[in-house]
Design a protein around this motif. Structure first.
Motif, PDB file in Angstrom:
ATOM      1  N   ARG A  70       0.848  -1.115  -0.163  1.00 54.28           N
ATOM      2  CA  ARG A  70       0.253  -0.080   0.127  1.00 54.28           C
ATOM      3  C   ARG A  70       0.821   1.233  -0.118  1.00 54.28           C
ATOM      4  NH1 ARG A  70      -5.026  -1.298   4.055  1.00 54.28           N
ATOM      5  NH2 ARG A  70      -5.784   0.393   2.799  1.00 54.28           N
ATOM      6  N   VAL A  71       2.095   0.883   0.011  1.00 53.73           N
ATOM      7  CA  VAL A  71       3.280   2.034   0.015  1.00 53.73           C
ATOM      8  C   VAL A  71       4.060   1.713  -0.893  1.00 53.73           C
ATOM      9  CG1 VAL A  71       2.567   3.176   2.028  1.00 53.73           C
ATOM     10  CG2 VAL A  71       4.408   1.386   2.222  1.00 53.73           C
ATOM     11  N   THR A  72       5.071   2.583  -1.452  1.00 48.57           N
ATOM     12  CA  THR A  72       6.317   2.589  -2.375  1.00 48.57           C
ATOM     13  C   THR A  72       7.519   2.347  -1.626  1.00 48.57           C
ATOM     14  OG1 THR A  72       5.224   3.266  -4.282  1.00 48.57           O
ATOM     15  CG2 THR A  72       7.545   2.986  -4.392  1.00 48.57           C
ATOM     16  N   GLY A  73       8.296   1.192  -1.642  1.00 49.44           N
ATOM     17  CA  GLY A  73       9.357   1.398  -1.015  1.00 49.44           C
ATOM     18  C   GLY A  73      10.249  -0.140  -1.259  1.00 49.44           C
ATOM     19  N   ILE A  74      11.367  -0.331  -0.564  1.00 48.93           N
ATOM     20  CA  ILE A  74      12.130  -1.470  -0.768  1.00 48.93           C
ATOM     21  C   ILE A  74      12.026  -2.429   0.218  1.00 48.93           C
ATOM     22  CG2 ILE A  74      14.452  -2.346  -0.815  1.00 48.93           C
ATOM     23  CD1 ILE A  74      13.969  -0.349  -3.107  1.00 48.93           C
ATOM     24  N   VAL A  75      11.528  -3.620  -0.094  1.00 50.19           N
ATOM     25  CA  VAL A  75      11.437  -4.681   0.887  1.00 50.19           C
ATOM     26  C   VAL A  75      12.568  -5.055   1.537  1.00 50.19           C
ATOM     27  CG1 VAL A  75      10.426  -7.062   1.093  1.00 50.19           C
ATOM     28  CG2 VAL A  75       9.397  -5.492  -0.606  1.00 50.19           C
ATOM     29  N   GLN A 103       8.695  11.381   7.199  1.00 48.74           N
ATOM     30  CA  GLN A 103       7.513  12.004   6.673  1.00 48.74           C
ATOM     31  C   GLN A 103       6.730  12.296   7.969  1.00 48.74           C
ATOM     32  OE1 GLN A 103       5.417   9.777   3.888  1.00 48.74           O
ATOM     33  NE2 GLN A 103       7.161   9.870   2.387  1.00 48.74           N
ATOM     34  N   VAL A 104       6.786  11.559   8.910  1.00 49.02           N
ATOM     35  CA  VAL A 104       5.988  11.709  10.232  1.00 49.02           C
ATOM     36  C   VAL A 104       6.476  12.827  10.861  1.00 49.02           C
ATOM     37  CG1 VAL A 104       5.165  10.820  12.420  1.00 49.02           C
ATOM     38  CG2 VAL A 104       5.214   9.353  10.344  1.00 49.02           C
ATOM     39  N   GLU A 105       7.775  12.928  11.132  1.00 52.57           N
ATOM     40  CA  GLU A 105       8.442  13.972  11.504  1.00 52.57           C
ATOM     41  C   GLU A 105       8.220  15.374  11.101  1.00 52.57           C
ATOM     42  OE1 GLU A 105      12.552  12.955  11.918  1.00 52.57           O
ATOM     43  OE2 GLU A 105      12.030  11.458  13.463  1.00 52.57           O
ATOM     44  N   SER A 106       8.039  15.277   9.678  1.00 53.10           N
ATOM     45  CA  SER A 106       7.835  16.676   8.928  1.00 53.10           C
ATOM     46  C   SER A 106       6.428  16.956   9.056  1.00 53.10           C
ATOM     47  CB  SER A 106       8.366  16.284   7.471  1.00 53.10           C
ATOM     48  OG  SER A 106       7.779  17.171   6.820  1.00 53.10           O
ATOM     49  N   ALA A 107       5.487  15.987   9.104  1.00 57.73           N
ATOM     50  CA  ALA A 107       4.103  16.339   9.296  1.00 57.73           C
ATOM     51  C   ALA A 107       3.699  17.012  10.788  1.00 57.73           C
ATOM     52  CB  ALA A 107       3.273  15.270   9.039  1.00 57.73           C
ATOM     53  N   GLN A 108       4.466  16.454  11.864  1.00 51.96           N
ATOM     54  CA  GLN A 108       4.417  16.855  12.909  1.00 51.96           C
ATOM     55  C   GLN A 108       5.016  18.249  13.181  1.00 51.96           C
ATOM     56  OE1 GLN A 108       6.770  13.767  15.381  1.00 51.96           O
ATOM     57  NE2 GLN A 108       4.904  12.445  15.726  1.00 51.96           N
ATOM     58  N   ALA A 109       6.024  18.664  12.566  1.00 54.90           N
ATOM     59  CA  ALA A 109       6.635  20.065  12.615  1.00 54.90           C
ATOM     60  C   ALA A 109       5.506  20.960  11.654  1.00 54.90           C
ATOM     61  CB  ALA A 109       7.887  20.131  11.907  1.00 54.90           C
ATOM     62  N   LEU A 163      -0.591  14.800   9.124  1.00 55.74           N
ATOM     63  CA  LEU A 163      -0.067  13.774  10.104  1.00 55.74           C
ATOM     64  C   LEU A 163      -0.533  12.425  10.158  1.00 55.74           C
ATOM     65  CD1 LEU A 163       2.350  13.602  12.447  1.00 55.74           C
ATOM     66  CD2 LEU A 163       0.570  14.496  14.060  1.00 55.74           C
ATOM     67  N   ASP A 164      -1.786  12.388  10.119  1.00 53.13           N
ATOM     68  CA  ASP A 164      -2.581  11.003   9.989  1.00 53.13           C
ATOM     69  C   ASP A 164      -1.978  10.168   8.942  1.00 53.13           C
ATOM     70  OD1 ASP A 164      -3.626  11.787  12.507  1.00 53.13           O
ATOM     71  OD2 ASP A 164      -5.542  12.525  11.366  1.00 53.13           O
ATOM     72  N   ALA A 165      -1.898  10.979   7.720  1.00 51.87           N
ATOM     73  CA  ALA A 165      -1.537  10.095   6.370  1.00 51.87           C
ATOM     74  C   ALA A 165      -0.003   9.759   6.571  1.00 51.87           C
ATOM     75  CB  ALA A 165      -1.770  11.309   5.273  1.00 51.87           C
ATOM     76  N   ASN A 169       0.838   5.879   6.440  1.00 52.83           N
ATOM     77  CA  ASN A 169       2.052   5.412   5.514  1.00 52.83           C
ATOM     78  C   ASN A 169       2.963   4.714   6.478  1.00 52.83           C
ATOM     79  OD1 ASN A 169       0.764   6.172   3.349  1.00 52.83           O
ATOM     80  ND2 ASN A 169       1.811   8.086   3.081  1.00 52.83           N
ATOM     81  N   LEU A 170       3.385   4.886   7.506  1.00 56.41           N
ATOM     82  CA  LEU A 170       4.513   4.325   8.254  1.00 56.41           C
ATOM     83  C   LEU A 170       3.967   3.012   8.813  1.00 56.41           C
ATOM     84  CD1 LEU A 170       7.039   4.378   9.753  1.00 56.41           C
ATOM     85  CD2 LEU A 170       5.935   5.455  11.718  1.00 56.41           C
TER      86      LEU A 170
END
Length: 395
Positions: A70-75, A103-109, A163-165, A169-170
């Motif tokens: 459900r997200v893009t990344g490296i397994v 991304q979570v830290e950036s959204a918190q800021a 932040l919720d998004a 994703n995390l």
């Protein structure tokens, strides 16, 4: 001994031999009548016989799910054991979570900045309200302050949603099982790049307890059956009470009965078949998706069927069915009959036979039409009886 005595003795002996020869000649000329041949018979009687249809089918899982990212990344890790049972929510793969933590830290800021701007806008709006009450500031200044406060509120809501998004994703960096069931082989390895919008499938999970058996029946056969039920010739099972059993391709019977779920309301235009589905428990995993099976389904009951053992039915040179029927005078007569379906080791006779008549099962090789016989009740062999009982239980 005198000569005359010897002559007398010889004459007596010859007379005795002559009498014996005459007696033997008379006995051979009039032999005793042979007893009538012994035959084994059954007396037919009307009894309820289930109408069991033997239909081809395939096993299908009750639920099937393709595991997708459900997200893009490296397994970075495969957690599950291939071919094992997994539960809904179990972690199957781990995608590198580092970018999503950032991304979570950036959204918190961003949320904190929006909250600070909201606090400043609220203070300015309160100040403008107080000044307006004293007629120090203009109405336009108050409107501007209120608009800035509303914009600050919207920025806070947007930052909270961002932040919720980011947190979501995390969470999605842990690829979890969408359903419980048996998982197949891994279709990717560690180090692979997966895309949330891609078509790649990471693995497949199938729920195999219970399982479905999808099978088909000719529409003409079902139409005849429904007509017989409507006319009262047959009696159908109660709603949801139809008996359904399975046979493997080697003829062995699956030990657990199933239940009929539904039959399609449309006919396949290419095959003329109606698809039906039954559900079977599968705690031991004996039934696998794609497996070919024979489905035995009891669709009705003939309340007054006449049956005879299979071996009692004879065939003439043209293939017509015949039975030896023993009359009240114990005379056997050959009679043509109409044969219906086979139930276990029994054959249903649909015409040419009446309830209470006696039919020869064994010994008809020794008789001919019009011969007098010595009837005795037929006693089936133990193996035949067991096969008949097992088939009857299956029906």
């Amino acid at each position: 001994m005198k000569l005359s005595d010897r002559i007398l003795a010889a004459a007596v002996g010859l007379a005795i031999l002559a009498v014996a020869a005459c007696t033997e000649s008379q006995s051979s000329a009039n032999p005793p009548a042979a007893p009538p041949p012994a035959v084994s018979i059954v007396q037919v009687k009307a009894e309820p016989v289930p109408i069991v249809s033997d239909l081809p089918g395939r096993i299908a899982p009750t639920r099937i799910a393709e595991v997708r990212p459900r997200v893009t990344g490296i397994v970075v890790k495969r957690v599950f054991e291939q071919g094992s049972l997994v539960k809904e929510g179990d972690v199957l793969y781990q995608i590198d979570p580092a970018p999503f933590r950032v991304q979570v830290e950036s959204a918190q800021a961003t949320q904190q900045r929006a909250l600070a701007a909201q606090n400043l806008a609220r203070q300015q709006a309160d100040r403008q309200k107080e000044l307006r009450q004293r007629n120090i500031s203009s109405a336009q200044d108050l409107d501007t302050a209120l608009a800035q406060l509303a914009q600050a509120d919207a920025d806070v809501a947007a930052a909270r949603a961002g932040l919720d998004a980011a947190k979501l994703n995390l969470q999605y960096s842990d690829v979890r099982a969408p359903i419980s069931g048996r998982i197949g082989r891994a279709l990717i390895t560690e180090g692979a790049l997966v895309n949330a919008n891609g078509t790649e499938n990471l693995a497949t999970i199938q729920q195999l307890d219970p399982v479905y058996a999808d099978f088909t029946q000719p529409s003409a056969q079902m139409r005849q059956l429904r007509k017989a039920l409507k006319d009262g010739l047959l009696k159908g099972p109660a709603e949801g009470q139809a008996t359904v059993k399975l046979l493997f391709d080697d003829g062995s019977e699956y030990p657990r009965p199933g239940r009929l779920l539904f039959s399609e309301s449309t006919v396949d235009e290419t095959t003329g078949q109606i698809t039906m589905r039954a559900e079977f428990p599968n705690p031991d995993g004996d039934l696998l998706p794609g497996m070919y099976v024979r489905v035995l389904i009891e669709q009705a009951v003939d309340q007054a069927a006449l049956t005879v053992p299979e071996q009692a039915v004879q065939r003439d040179s043209s293939g017509k069915a015949l039975l030896y029927v023993v009359g009240e005078d114990n005379v056997a007569q050959m009679r043509p009959v109409t044969v219906g379906r086979t139930t276990g080791q029994q054959v249903v006779i649909t015409g040419g036979l009446k309830s209470g008549e006696r039919v020869v099962v064994e010994g008809f090789q020794k008789i001919h039409p019009g011969a007098k016989v010595e009837p005795a009740d037929w006693k089936p062999a133990a193996d035949t009886l067991s096969r008949t009982q097992s088939k009857a239980d299956a029906g």
